[in-house]
Design a protein around this motif. Structure first.
Motif, PDB file in Angstrom:
ATOM      1  N   UNK A 298       0.860  -1.183   0.000  1.00  0.00           N
ATOM      2  CA  UNK A 298       0.000   0.000   0.000  1.00  0.00           C
ATOM      3  C   UNK A 298       0.900   1.238   0.000  1.00  0.00           C
ATOM      4  N   UNK A 299       1.317   1.662  -1.190  1.00  0.00           N
ATOM      5  CA  UNK A 299       2.290   2.736  -1.312  1.00  0.00           C
ATOM      6  C   UNK A 299       1.729   4.082  -0.856  1.00  0.00           C
ATOM      7  N   UNK A 300       0.449   4.295  -1.073  1.00  0.00           N
ATOM      8  CA  UNK A 300      -0.162   5.568  -0.687  1.00  0.00           C
ATOM      9  C   UNK A 300      -0.146   5.739   0.829  1.00  0.00           C
ATOM     10  N   UNK A 301      -0.540   4.680   1.564  1.00  0.00           N
ATOM     11  CA  UNK A 301      -0.537   4.750   3.023  1.00  0.00           C
ATOM     12  C   UNK A 301       0.886   4.875   3.556  1.00  0.00           C
ATOM     13  N   UNK A 302       1.809   4.131   2.966  1.00  0.00           N
ATOM     14  CA  UNK A 302       3.210   4.204   3.381  1.00  0.00           C
ATOM     15  C   UNK A 302       3.750   5.621   3.190  1.00  0.00           C
ATOM     16  N   UNK A 303       3.378   6.250   2.073  1.00  0.00           N
ATOM     17  CA  UNK A 303       3.830   7.625   1.815  1.00  0.00           C
ATOM     18  C   UNK A 303       3.257   8.590   2.851  1.00  0.00           C
ATOM     19  N   UNK A 304       2.026   8.333   3.302  1.00  0.00           N
ATOM     20  CA  UNK A 304       1.421   9.168   4.340  1.00  0.00           C
ATOM     21  C   UNK A 304       2.243   9.117   5.626  1.00  0.00           C
ATOM     22  N   UNK A 305       2.628   7.916   6.032  1.00  0.00           N
ATOM     23  CA  UNK A 305       3.454   7.755   7.228  1.00  0.00           C
ATOM     24  C   UNK A 305       4.782   8.494   7.076  1.00  0.00           C
TER      25      UNK A 305
ATOM     26  N   UNK B 106      15.875   9.501   7.269  1.00  0.00           N
ATOM     27  CA  UNK B 106      15.898   9.934   5.867  1.00  0.00           C
ATOM     28  C   UNK B 106      16.111   8.749   4.938  1.00  0.00           C
ATOM     29  N   UNK B 107      17.029   7.872   5.304  1.00  0.00           N
ATOM     30  CA  UNK B 107      17.269   6.686   4.477  1.00  0.00           C
ATOM     31  C   UNK B 107      16.017   5.818   4.384  1.00  0.00           C
ATOM     32  N   UNK B 108      15.332   5.613   5.507  1.00  0.00           N
ATOM     33  CA  UNK B 108      14.119   4.799   5.510  1.00  0.00           C
ATOM     34  C   UNK B 108      13.005   5.440   4.682  1.00  0.00           C
ATOM     35  N   UNK B 109      12.943   6.776   4.727  1.00  0.00           N
ATOM     36  CA  UNK B 109      11.887   7.479   3.992  1.00  0.00           C
ATOM     37  C   UNK B 109      12.120   7.423   2.490  1.00  0.00           C
ATOM     38  N   UNK B 110      13.327   7.776   2.066  1.00  0.00           N
ATOM     39  CA  UNK B 110      13.586   7.929   0.636  1.00  0.00           C
ATOM     40  C   UNK B 110      14.047   6.635  -0.030  1.00  0.00           C
ATOM     41  N   UNK B 111      14.478   5.670   0.769  1.00  0.00           N
ATOM     42  CA  UNK B 111      14.914   4.404   0.191  1.00  0.00           C
ATOM     43  C   UNK B 111      13.763   3.459  -0.091  1.00  0.00           C
ATOM     44  N   UNK B 112      13.245   2.774   0.938  1.00  0.00           N
ATOM     45  CA  UNK B 112      12.219   1.748   0.711  1.00  0.00           C
ATOM     46  C   UNK B 112      10.845   2.282   0.315  1.00  0.00           C
ATOM     47  N   UNK B 113      10.525   3.547   0.646  1.00  0.00           N
ATOM     48  CA  UNK B 113       9.132   4.006   0.488  1.00  0.00           C
ATOM     49  C   UNK B 113       8.951   5.009  -0.646  1.00  0.00           C
ATOM     50  N   UNK B 114       9.495   6.218  -0.494  1.00  0.00           N
ATOM     51  CA  UNK B 114       9.212   7.268  -1.475  1.00  0.00           C
ATOM     52  C   UNK B 114       9.831   6.985  -2.837  1.00  0.00           C
TER      53      UNK B 114
END
Length: 305
Positions: free
Chosen positions: A200-207, A227-235
């Protein structure tokens, strides 16, 4: 060394140190245990800890740093990750914060808690997060610190559902009590968990956007790792790759400044090599970056294998 100064300081205390100089004695023994662990002298650290823990009139908040050191020794030095996990769970019980109904029920509880947290976070407006302030209660800060260690050693022990449950608890604490130093990291970690579990990429992006808003307002929230967790696996799933590189490069400096060299290096490698490789940039240009990247990794005292 610092450990020698600590030992000398303790030698200057009288035999009745626990009654006449309780605060100073506790600080010296706690620092001694922590220093000896850092130097790899586990037996010396245990002697300091034993001296403190046999004082029956000390509260859990007073002995917590030493117990945390002991748990870290079990996990990081003895490499007994599961035992370390059990130790941290007992610590949370002592702090009045039960982790799970029973260890065997962790998978069920983790899934239920994740679903509830997702629903609660999505129903909470951004204005709520914008108005959040850091917690001041020492006990809540202590609980958050223990949960962060539990999450780490659950990962090392391979217990991914306990990791999810612990991370959910940290997010829940943020929603209930306010920001702690692990709030942004816990939101971004759950974003990664959501992608892995449900895509669920949309929900993950919300978090992750919530985590970013926390980083912009407050320092000292493990910026490089978050920052790594945000821009690596999700965004990376919802934003152009070119947009990922600048914030990851900024996180390199922040990681080196704060001592988080591990994630400084991850951000370095990702921004200079991995993302460009995924984008299909010419291999020659990527190879030109490799030598400088390796030099920077060596400067950060990291071994790349």
């Amino acid at each position: 060394s610092a450990s020698s100064y600590i030992a000398h300081g303790i030698s200057l205390l009288g035999d009745d140190k626990w009654s006449t100089d309780r605060s100073v004695t506790l600080k010296l023994y706690t620092m001694g245990a922590e220093m000896e662990v850092m130097l790899g002298n586990v037996e010396s650290s245990n002697r300091y800890s034993s001296e403190v823990l046999k004082q029956s009139d000390l509260s859990i908040m007073e002995t917590l740093p030493l117990k945390m050191t002991k748990a870290m020794t079990i996990g990081s030095t003895d490499m007994k990750f599961d035992q370390s996990v059990k130790f941290y769970m007992r610590l949370l019980d002592e702090l009045g914060c039960r982790v799970a109904w029973a260890r065997k029920l962790v998978p069920v509880q983790a899934i239920m808690k994740l679903m509830r947290i997702i629903k609660r976070v999505k129903a909470t407006p951004q204005s709520f997060y914008d108005k959040m302030v850091p917690i001041e209660d020492p006990r809540q800060k202590a609980i958050a610190s223990v949960f962060s260690k539990l999450v780490y050693y659950a990962y090392m022990a391979g217990d991914m559902l306990l990791l999810v449950l612990g991370t959910c608890k940290l997010v829940e604490m943020t929603l209930d009590h306010g920001l702690n130093e692990y709030s942004a990291k816990s939101f971004s970690s759950l974003g990664s968990a959501i992608i892995i579990s449900s895509e669920d990429f949309e929900t993950a992006a919300t978090f992750n956007m919530i985590a970013l808003s926390m980083l912009k307002k407050f320092r000292g929230m493990h910026t490089s790792e978050t920052t790594f967790l945000i821009y690596g696996p999700v965004l990376s799933w919802v934003k152009p790759f070119d947009d990922l590189i600048p914030p990851m490069r900024d996180a390199i400096t922040e990681g080196l400044r704060s001592g988080d060299t591990e994630y400084a290096v991850w951000n370095l490698i990702s921004s200079k090599i991995l993302i460009k490789f995924i984008m299909g940039k010419p291999l020659a240009s990527i190879l030109n970056e490799c030598s400088d990247t390796l030099l920077q990794c060596e400067d950060a005292a990291q071994t790349i294998t």
